[in-house]
Design an enzyme around this catalytic site. Structure first.
Site, PDB file in Angstrom:
ATOM      1  N   THR A  22     -14.900   0.793  -0.823  1.00  0.00           N
ATOM      2  CA  THR A  22     -14.877   0.873  -2.289  1.00  0.00           C
ATOM      3  C   THR A  22     -13.989  -0.355  -2.672  1.00  0.00           C
ATOM      4  OG1 THR A  22     -12.508   1.503  -1.725  1.00  0.00           O
ATOM      5  CG2 THR A  22     -14.015   3.309  -2.057  1.00  0.00           C
ATOM      6  N   GLY A  23     -14.392  -0.598  -3.709  1.00  0.00           N
ATOM      7  CA  GLY A  23     -14.088  -1.916  -4.621  1.00  0.00           C
ATOM      8  C   GLY A  23     -14.710  -3.287  -4.034  1.00  0.00           C
ATOM      9  N   GLY A  27     -13.507 -10.453  -4.237  1.00  0.00           N
ATOM     10  CA  GLY A  27     -12.407 -10.694  -3.216  1.00  0.00           C
ATOM     11  C   GLY A  27     -12.723 -10.093  -1.896  1.00  0.00           C
ATOM     12  N   GLY A  29     -13.032  -6.990  -0.785  1.00  0.00           N
ATOM     13  CA  GLY A  29     -13.885  -5.907  -0.734  1.00  0.00           C
ATOM     14  C   GLY A  29     -15.365  -6.566  -0.698  1.00  0.00           C
ATOM     15  N   SER A 145      -0.891  -3.111   2.068  1.00  0.00           N
ATOM     16  CA  SER A 145      -0.342  -4.397   1.662  1.00  0.00           C
ATOM     17  C   SER A 145       1.037  -4.421   2.507  1.00  0.00           C
ATOM     18  CB  SER A 145      -0.153  -4.374   0.202  1.00  0.00           C
ATOM     19  OG  SER A 145       0.482  -5.580  -0.294  1.00  0.00           O
ATOM     20  N   TYR A 159       2.984  -0.611  -7.326  1.00  0.00           N
ATOM     21  CA  TYR A 159       2.049  -1.073  -6.496  1.00  0.00           C
ATOM     22  C   TYR A 159       2.483  -0.894  -4.978  1.00  0.00           C
ATOM     23  CZ  TYR A 159      -1.061  -4.369  -3.809  1.00  0.00           C
ATOM     24  OH  TYR A 159      -1.865  -4.775  -2.920  1.00  0.00           O
TER      25      TYR A 159
END
Length: 267
Positions: A22-23, A27, A29, A145, A159
């Site tokens: 996904t994504g 970057g 991904g 993250s 986030y």
């Protein structure tokens, strides 16, 4: 001068493997898609934006996986086009929160951050993992993250909270799926050289009325510095993911791998 890393690879390591990232158009991904494809995998990827010129229409789904409808579209496309799924890399994520700390976060921002950084993965797992269970095998990597352990109060509270929940969810999922032949791991990057990270710099500069270099240094200061002296390259994230989804990592399960250049200062 900064030089991009170069890696040698086995161009047949993932031959026959069916992968969803996904994504995967920018970057880390994009780097993951390129890395797994170069090693023989058939990789389907997603984004909210239109298909990039470099991707085949057969291997791309335009959808917003932060919504249930978008997740259902992606899952159905993956099963229809690939005939099943062997590897899932939940890379999609990010933050559009303004600066200003907790008071700057509206109800909608919280909902958006949780939907993109946590619920997108939860929903796609719920839709795709049953097929993995049927075949008795599969590998899942959730991209979390270091913000889950080192949140930046100025800009990434929502986030960071979502990524902390994702890491906890991933660990719980690993305990359930391991006995059924499915490995689940998490990768927790620090700062990465991406267009999204530069966009965050611009937002913080605009909010504070400073320039981008000051905003960038502010992020570095909040992180406590990066001992190796630079953010990670997307290709370095992709290399770690490629290892974790490979048979070389067959005994690695329920783990989280930090790739942050030494940013987190504790054990």
């Amino acid at each position: 001068m900064t030089i991009l890393p170069k890696f040698t690879l086995d161009d047949e390591e993932f031959a026959g493997k069916r992968v969803l990232v996904t994504g995967g158009t920018k970057g880390a991904g994009e780097a993951i898609v390129q890395r797994l494809s170069a090693a023989g995998a058939t990789v389907l990827t997603t984004a909210r934006s239109a298909i990039p010129e470099t991707l085949s229409p057969q291997l791309f789904v335009q959808a917003d996986v932060s919504t249930l409808a978008g997740a259902e579209t992606v899952a159905a496309s993956a099963l229809e086009r690939l005939g099943g799924i062997d590897i899932i890399v939940h890379n999609v994520g990010g933050s559009k929160s303004p600066g200003g700390g907790f008071a700057g976060l509206t109800e909608q921002i919280w909902q958006d951050e949780l939907s993109l950084n946590l619920l997108a993965a939860v929903r796609l797992d719920r839709l795709l993992v049953p097929r993995m269970i049927e075949q008795g095998s599969g590998t899942i990597v959730h991209i979390s993250s270091i913000q889950r352990r080192l949140p930046l109060h100025e800009s990434t509270i929502a986030y960071a909270a979502a990524k902390a929940a994702l890491s906890s969810y991933s660990k719980a999922l690993s305990k359930e799926l391991g006995p059924q032949g499915i490995r689940v791991n998490t990768v927790a990057p620090g700062w990465i050289h991406t267009t999204a990270s530069e966009a965050m710099v611009k937002r913080l500069a605009a909010h504070s009325g400073s320039d981008e270099e000051t905003a960038r240094q502010g992020i570095m200061d909040a992180l406590g510095g990066i001992p190796i002296g630079r953010p990670a390259w997307p290709q370095e994230i992709a290399e770690l993911v490629a290892f974790l989804v490979s048979d070389r990592a067959g005994a690695i399960h329920g783990a989280e791998y930090v790739i942050d250049g030494g940013t987190i200062p504790t054990v």
